[in-house]
Design a protein around this motif. Structure first.
Motif, PDB file in Angstrom:
ATOM      1  N   CYS A 197     -14.734  24.094  -7.521  1.00 46.92           N
ATOM      2  CA  CYS A 197     -13.829  23.159  -6.967  1.00 46.92           C
ATOM      3  C   CYS A 197     -12.646  23.138  -8.299  1.00 46.92           C
ATOM      4  N   PRO A 198     -11.223  23.374  -7.559  1.00 52.27           N
ATOM      5  CA  PRO A 198     -10.319  23.313  -8.481  1.00 52.27           C
ATOM      6  C   PRO A 198     -10.211  22.043  -9.351  1.00 52.27           C
ATOM      7  N   PHE A 199     -10.613  20.748  -8.506  1.00 49.44           N
ATOM      8  CA  PHE A 199     -10.628  19.587  -9.092  1.00 49.44           C
ATOM      9  C   PHE A 199     -11.386  19.361 -10.250  1.00 49.44           C
ATOM     10  N   MET A 200     -12.532  19.731  -9.937  1.00 47.59           N
ATOM     11  CA  MET A 200     -13.585  19.887 -10.962  1.00 47.59           C
ATOM     12  C   MET A 200     -13.384  20.834 -12.245  1.00 47.59           C
ATOM     13  N   ASP A 201     -12.862  21.896 -11.855  1.00 46.98           N
ATOM     14  CA  ASP A 201     -12.561  22.903 -12.957  1.00 46.98           C
ATOM     15  C   ASP A 201     -11.432  22.271 -13.686  1.00 46.98           C
ATOM     16  N   PHE A 240     -14.314  31.882 -14.184  1.00 48.11           N
ATOM     17  CA  PHE A 240     -15.325  32.632 -13.446  1.00 48.11           C
ATOM     18  C   PHE A 240     -15.199  32.477 -11.906  1.00 48.11           C
ATOM     19  N   ASP A 241     -14.955  33.736 -11.221  1.00 40.63           N
ATOM     20  CA  ASP A 241     -14.751  33.723  -9.954  1.00 40.63           C
ATOM     21  C   ASP A 241     -15.959  34.148  -9.082  1.00 40.63           C
ATOM     22  N   PRO A 242     -16.027  33.707  -7.595  1.00 41.10           N
ATOM     23  CA  PRO A 242     -17.202  34.275  -6.923  1.00 41.10           C
ATOM     24  C   PRO A 242     -17.691  35.453  -7.102  1.00 41.10           C
ATOM     25  N   SER A 243     -19.054  35.725  -6.658  1.00 36.69           N
ATOM     26  CA  SER A 243     -19.320  37.250  -6.695  1.00 36.69           C
ATOM     27  C   SER A 243     -18.882  37.792  -5.608  1.00 36.69           C
ATOM     28  N   TRP A 244     -18.730  37.222  -4.324  1.00 40.50           N
ATOM     29  CA  TRP A 244     -18.221  38.057  -3.356  1.00 40.50           C
ATOM     30  C   TRP A 244     -16.679  38.428  -3.664  1.00 40.50           C
ATOM     31  N   GLY A 245     -16.238  37.915  -4.498  1.00 41.41           N
ATOM     32  CA  GLY A 245     -14.930  38.516  -4.841  1.00 41.41           C
ATOM     33  C   GLY A 245     -14.897  39.865  -5.166  1.00 41.41           C
ATOM     34  N   ALA A 246     -16.035  40.308  -5.722  1.00 40.58           N
ATOM     35  CA  ALA A 246     -16.271  41.378  -6.362  1.00 40.58           C
ATOM     36  C   ALA A 246     -16.308  42.650  -5.210  1.00 40.58           C
ATOM     37  N   LEU A 250     -10.093  31.499   6.942  1.00 40.97           N
ATOM     38  CA  LEU A 250     -10.827  31.547   5.534  1.00 40.97           C
ATOM     39  C   LEU A 250     -12.191  32.068   5.375  1.00 40.97           C
ATOM     40  N   HIS A 251     -12.458  32.453   4.026  1.00 41.87           N
ATOM     41  CA  HIS A 251     -13.786  32.593   4.100  1.00 41.87           C
ATOM     42  C   HIS A 251     -14.597  31.397   4.441  1.00 41.87           C
ATOM     43  N   PRO A 252     -15.772  31.587   4.928  1.00 40.87           N
ATOM     44  CA  PRO A 252     -16.486  30.380   5.288  1.00 40.87           C
ATOM     45  C   PRO A 252     -16.973  29.323   4.446  1.00 40.87           C
ATOM     46  N   LYS A 253     -17.039  29.967   3.136  1.00 41.36           N
ATOM     47  CA  LYS A 253     -17.432  28.732   2.060  1.00 41.36           C
ATOM     48  C   LYS A 253     -16.181  28.499   1.448  1.00 41.36           C
ATOM     49  N   THR A 254     -15.056  28.630   1.984  1.00 48.37           N
ATOM     50  CA  THR A 254     -13.902  27.890   1.352  1.00 48.37           C
ATOM     51  C   THR A 254     -13.249  27.061   2.296  1.00 48.37           C
ATOM     52  N   ARG A 255     -12.348  25.951   1.563  1.00 53.15           N
ATOM     53  CA  ARG A 255     -11.616  25.326   2.368  1.00 53.15           C
ATOM     54  C   ARG A 255     -10.333  24.933   1.737  1.00 53.15           C
ATOM     55  N   VAL A 256      -9.141  24.611   2.079  1.00 48.31           N
ATOM     56  CA  VAL A 256      -7.946  24.477   1.510  1.00 48.31           C
ATOM     57  C   VAL A 256      -8.057  22.899   1.239  1.00 48.31           C
ATOM     58  N   MET A 257      -7.680  22.842  -0.401  1.00 51.81           N
ATOM     59  CA  MET A 257      -7.482  21.449  -0.878  1.00 51.81           C
ATOM     60  C   MET A 257      -6.479  20.511  -0.065  1.00 51.81           C
ATOM     61  N   THR A 258      -7.113  19.424   0.370  1.00 46.56           N
ATOM     62  CA  THR A 258      -6.099  18.519   1.117  1.00 46.56           C
ATOM     63  C   THR A 258      -4.919  17.944   0.174  1.00 46.56           C
ATOM     64  N   LEU A 290      -7.793  26.856  -2.855  1.00 46.16           N
ATOM     65  CA  LEU A 290      -8.982  26.881  -2.228  1.00 46.16           C
ATOM     66  C   LEU A 290     -10.090  26.259  -3.056  1.00 46.16           C
ATOM     67  N   SER A 291     -11.105  25.636  -2.327  1.00 51.16           N
ATOM     68  CA  SER A 291     -12.007  25.026  -3.061  1.00 51.16           C
ATOM     69  C   SER A 291     -13.190  25.989  -2.358  1.00 51.16           C
ATOM     70  N   HIS A 292     -14.281  26.194  -3.268  1.00 48.43           N
ATOM     71  CA  HIS A 292     -15.365  27.121  -2.773  1.00 48.43           C
ATOM     72  C   HIS A 292     -16.526  26.323  -2.929  1.00 48.43           C
ATOM     73  N   GLN A 293     -17.610  26.448  -1.974  1.00 47.90           N
ATOM     74  CA  GLN A 293     -18.923  25.732  -1.884  1.00 47.90           C
ATOM     75  C   GLN A 293     -19.863  25.903  -2.879  1.00 47.90           C
ATOM     76  N   GLU A 294     -19.611  27.154  -3.625  1.00 47.63           N
ATOM     77  CA  GLU A 294     -20.748  27.740  -4.463  1.00 47.63           C
ATOM     78  C   GLU A 294     -20.142  28.192  -5.663  1.00 47.63           C
ATOM     79  N   ASP A 295     -20.992  28.810  -6.721  1.00 46.88           N
ATOM     80  CA  ASP A 295     -20.389  29.099  -8.021  1.00 46.88           C
ATOM     81  C   ASP A 295     -19.147  29.986  -7.772  1.00 46.88           C
ATOM     82  N   GLY A 296     -18.370  29.821  -8.748  1.00 46.39           N
ATOM     83  CA  GLY A 296     -17.125  30.690  -8.916  1.00 46.39           C
ATOM     84  C   GLY A 296     -15.782  30.140  -8.347  1.00 46.39           C
ATOM     85  N   SER A 297     -14.940  29.953  -8.956  1.00 43.51           N
ATOM     86  CA  SER A 297     -13.615  29.671  -8.204  1.00 43.51           C
ATOM     87  C   SER A 297     -12.575  30.609  -7.637  1.00 43.51           C
TER      88      SER A 297
END
Lengths: 614, 346
Positions: A275-279, A297-303, A227-235, A313-320
């Protein structure tokens, strides 16, 4: 004139030392409805009021009193006296006044409570023993089509002609090209079926080749599960809790309506905390408080990533993160009337995002070749080809898309950004898609330097909308969000500037607006639900204030409208001079270094000729 | 089913605290309990002062009667939600059993006749004990309860001596004897046909009318509604106390329209002169709970404040015959034992 039911006997008693206007208004409505009313003079004691109620044979007693410290006990005592005297067997008692709420009425022991802003009809319904039914609109919101009724005819024939030429050249160039992004999109379009995916069926054909079309990050995911280091799978627990929460909220959610007497603009809000939950929690709050649509809004690294990964997946920073699962979960959580936009306006996954969003039921997308290339970091030629195909797919999936002039935020003057917007939009029209023009209502670098907003925020914004209308019959949706760079850390100021821009937008009869929360500009971290509600509430109030009237721009709006038109025309001519849309982007015609625009580098040299033209 | 009402002399006197304490004890002792309120309880912040309030956390198995709007706003899940026909500003009161424990916002039937109806419904659900939380200083519907707990404290008065006097007077009034069934002596009953005051004594002119009807055979006057203190005094002056019983709906009926100490004084004088007083409904006063808290409204913002708890308790004990309990200081056992022994007598 009788409205319904029996003739009631109503005693109206002001407990306030001064006569209450509210009671008088209600009395008038009751008289008109054919009921028998007695209005007592103010300042009588509880005992006297009770006696009067018995003498009249009242069915209903309406008391009015302003709440304050110590007054609660007085009113509670009245309820007790009425009960002990047996009046409550004979009459229902309602309490009204400033600071009265239904909760307070329940605590004080009344049968009904009427606070400020209570429609007189509600008090009449109480007397008549009926449930009060507010506007039907509250109960049934419908999903609107922003592009309905627009012909896309170019009203300005000269500009229409120039755009035609640009589009001709561009389509000829782009149709024969492909990129890894386009290949992936085509592959997904062909082999990835939403129904099969939802059903958990094998899509082996898709996975056979897809990872090879991707860059390192997604390929490592598909081959090794990295996974991308700033992401994890939702439990599993988080998944279940999210489902439970959505079900719980759905039971009691009644979406509000922001619009008053005008039907438009529809109001969009953004989500993408990572965070999908927060979203989803934010989205439900937004829907409850009146938002008509939500934007992903997705993360800038996606671009900068070739390819899309998968998983909840949950993402630690801005952007889902854009994954099938994440998008699907959002879609599942939405109310039926909420519009859902998934953006594809920059980056190497532009085309594939449109395809995935289309398959998962998104209502709208966002595509802007000029912005993505000059402000979004993507190589112009790459994004041009991706964008061309993205527009085709948007048409195929019947998703209108907006074209947002975000490059204004870099410093590109509006006239250049609009030229770029119009080109992308014209490509859309040519390919049978339905573009929406999204100028910015913002305190942009251009206006900071050149002073268009020194006096007011009205005229220049109005000029922007008017010039676009002058050129083409297309929907207009100011963003992004409106009032950008006029917000501050002051919550009231922030909400107010949003609401005032909304009021201007409504005056200009635009189709939609995007608004931010009151803390989005300054939050330095999570956006709060309360801040979301702030601006929705403020916007609603602005619409109420305005009604069907309008803010009227001044003569400077006309001046700037002319200047914008001339500027756009000149830019389009220059585009043709340098050889077309793509060269124009490289050579700074649509925004140059001095403006703050730089041709992007992501995806450079990835454009190739197609095996077959399309 | 034993119904215990928790009546307060003012806001913030500790009604909900007492109720939650009893709920917890009932749960521990496996007593099937019902819960309702004649006001609105369990919300986060006080509707008037904005200060935090004690909240209800209900366990599975508790029977509740609460308005639909409250159940929608509660964390606890209640099923089935049977409509009671009783309407409140927060929706119809629904009856059910807690299936999913959690916070509960509770608004219930806020008038006497409706409370009676709801208590019947809770009785049908096999409750052994039902608690009825009061609201502010409202009490009349609680006349339907079998027993009362009176909650008072610094929120009513910060002067321990004055509070003790008043509470003593209220407790004494709540101790007025119930009417004994017996052969029907001759009497005057207010609120008969044609009486527009429906059984209340509010108008001085009425006093004269009543006195004219008094003959030597008349041995009681029954005033089922409310009684203005001044009118009562005038009536008493015009009557021969010996052999005369004044009958009222309940002590609560008296307390709503007359200050406790004035009332106490009037009735004491009446009694000293040989007159008698009785009430139709007489819930047993089990205890007085005392809360040293009061909202300090002196500053720009309302703040919580406290008087000397020990001194307050002491002062009350001097004047009140039933047990005086500070639930927070002394724990909930003492209060529960009083309820338990009353329950045993059912």
């Amino acid at each position: 004139m009788r409205i319904m039911g029996d003739r009631k006997k109503v005693l109206l008693a002001p407990l306030d030392p001064v006569h209450d206007v509210g009671l008088k208004m209600i009395r008038r409505a009751l008289d008109e409805a054919g009921h028998d009313t007695v209005l007592l003079p103010p300042d009588l004691g509880a005992g006297e009021i009770i006696q009067a109620a018995f003498r009249q044979g009242a069915d209903t007693v309406l008391i009015s009193r302003t709440l304050g410290y110590g007054v609660a006990e007085i009113l509670a005592r009245f309820a007790d006296l009425a009960d002990a005297a047996g009046l409550r067997e004979q009459a229902r008692i309602g309490i009204g006044g400033m600071a009265v709420t239904r909760e307070l009425a329940a605590e004080l022991g009344f049968d009904g409570g009427f606070g400020p802003g209570t429609p007189v009809e509600e008090a009449v319904a109480f007397v008549e023993g009926r449930e009060y039914q507010p506007q039907a609109a509250r109960a049934s919101k419908q999903k609107p089509d922003l592009t309905a009724g627009y012909s896309y005819r170019f009203r300005n024939v000269r500009l229409g002609g120039l755009l035609d030429q640009v589009v001709d050249g561009f389509v000829e160039w782009a149709a024969g090209k492909t990129t890894p992004g386009v290949e992936r999109a085509a592959w997904r379009d062909r082999w990835w079926q939403a129904e099969a995916w939802l059903a958990g069926q094998n899509q082996d054909e898709f996975y056979r080749r897809y990872p090879d079309l991707c860059g390192d990050l997604p390929r490592d995911y598909y081959r090794q599960g990295k996974l991308h280091p700033k992401t994890r799978v939702m439990t599993e627990r988080e998944r279940r809790r999210l489902e439970d929460r959505v079900a719980l909220v759905r039971e009691r959610l009644v979406p509000r309506q922001l619009q008053h007497t005008r039907r438009k603009p529809w109001v969009f809000t953004q989500y993408g905390t990572g965070c999908p939950f927060m979203d989803v929690a934010h989205i439900k709050t937004l829907e409850a408080w009146g938002a008509d649509g939500v934007i992903h809004f997705d993360p800038s690294w996606g671009a900068r990533t070739e390819g899309l990964v998968e998983g909840f997946l949950s993402h630690q920073e801005d952007g889902s993160v854009i994954t099938p699962e994440n998008l699907h979960r959002v879609k599942e959580a939405l109310e039926t009337a909420t519009l859902w936009q998934v953006r594809a306006h920059r980056g190497l996954n532009t085309a594939e995002t449109v395809v995935l969003a289309g398959k998962l039921g998104a209502d709208l997308t966002k595509i802007n070749i000029a912005y993505g290339a000059l402000g979004g970091g993507t190589d112009p030629a790459r994004l041009a080809v991706d964008g061309y195909h993205a527009v085709r797919w948007a048409a195929q999936y019947r998703m209108p898309f907006d074209v947002v002039t975000n490059e204004e935020l870099c410093g590109v003057p509006a006239y250049k950004a609009f030229a770029g917007m119009l080109i992308t939009a014209a490509v859309g029209v040519r390919l049978g898609a339905r573009p929406i023009l999204q100028p910015l209502f913002c305190y942009s670098p251009e206006v900071m330097v050149n002073g268009q907003m020194e006096d007011d925020y009205v005229d220049y914004n109005a000029a922007k909308v008017r010039v676009l209308r002058e050129i083409v019959d297309a929907p207009v949706w100011p963003g992004a969000p409106i009032g950008f760079l006029t917000h501050s850390e002051d919550r009231v100021q922030s909400s107010l500037t949003t609401a005032l821009h909304a009021m201007l937008a409504a005056s200009l009869d635009v189709d939609a607006i995007t608004i931010a929360s009151s803390d989005e500009a300054y939050s330095r971290g999570p956006i709060t639900a309360a801040a979301r509600i702030d601006t929705l509430r403020a916007t609603r109030e602005a619409f109420r204030f305005l009604g069907a009237t309008a803010v009227s721009p001044g003569p400077r709006a006309d001046f700037w409208q002319e200047r914008l038109l001339a500027g756009i025309e000149q830019v389009l001519k220059d585009v043709l001079v340098v050889g077309g849309f793509v060269p124009a982007m490289y050579q700074g015609v649509l925004g140059n270094r001095e403006d703050g625009a730089y041709p992007g580098r992501a995806g450079a040299n990835t454009v190739a000729e197609r095996a077959t033209a399309c | 089913m034993l119904t215990v009402g928790i009546a307060g002399t003012a806001k913030n006197t500790g009604k909900t605290t007492a109720a939650t304490a009893l709920l917890a004890q009932a749960l521990g002792h496996k007593v099937t309990t019902g819960l309702t309120s004649i006001g609105l309880d369990g919300e986060n912040l006080d509707n008037v002062t904005g200060l935090p309030k004690p909240r209800y956390v209900v366990a599975a198995g508790t029977r509740v009667a609460a308005a639909a709007g409250c159940l929608a706003a509660s964390e606890a899940g209640v099923e089935p939600n049977v409509a009671s026909g009783v309407r409140t500003p927060l929706g119809e009161v629904l009856i059910g059993v807690v299936r999913r424990p959690g916070h509960l916002v509770l608004a219930g039937p806020n008038k006497r006749s409706e409370l009676r109806c709801i208590l019947d419904r809770l009785r049908d659900l096999s409750c052994s004990l039902t608690l009825v939380d009061g609201a502010l200083n409202r009490m009349v519907p609680l006349v339907e309860a079998d027993a009362l707990i009176l909650a008072t404290g610094a929120a009513r008065s910060r002067d321990p001596a004055a509070l003790a006097e008043e509470t003593g007077a209220v407790a004494a009034l709540l101790d007025l004897p119930a009417v004994l069934p017996g052969s029907a002596p001759q009497g005057i009953v207010l609120g008969q046909e044609g009486d527009t005051t429906r059984g209340s004594l509010l108008d001085p002119a009425q006093v004269g009318v009543i006195l004219e009807r008094v003959t030597p055979e008349v041995s009681y006057i029954f005033i089922p509604g409310i009684v203005d203190g001044g009118c009562l005094a005038t009536l008493m002056e015009g009557l021969r106390p010996r052999g005369m019983t004044l009958v009222f709906g309940s002590a609560l009926h008296l307390l709503v329209s007359c200050a406790p100490r004035t009332l106490h004084r009037l009735l004491a004088t009446w009694g000293d002169s040989g007159g008698r007083v009785a009430v139709c409904r007489r819930p047993d006063l089990l205890a007085v709970t005392v809360n040293p808290f009061y909202p300090d409204v002196a500053g720009p913002v309302v703040r919580p404040a406290y008087v000397d708890a020990a001194a307050l308790e002491q002062a009350l004990r001097q004047k009140v015959k039933v047990p005086v309990v500070d639930v927070v200081r002394a724990g909930t056992e003492a209060l529960w034992r009083l309820v338990e022994s009353r329950l045993a007598r059912e």
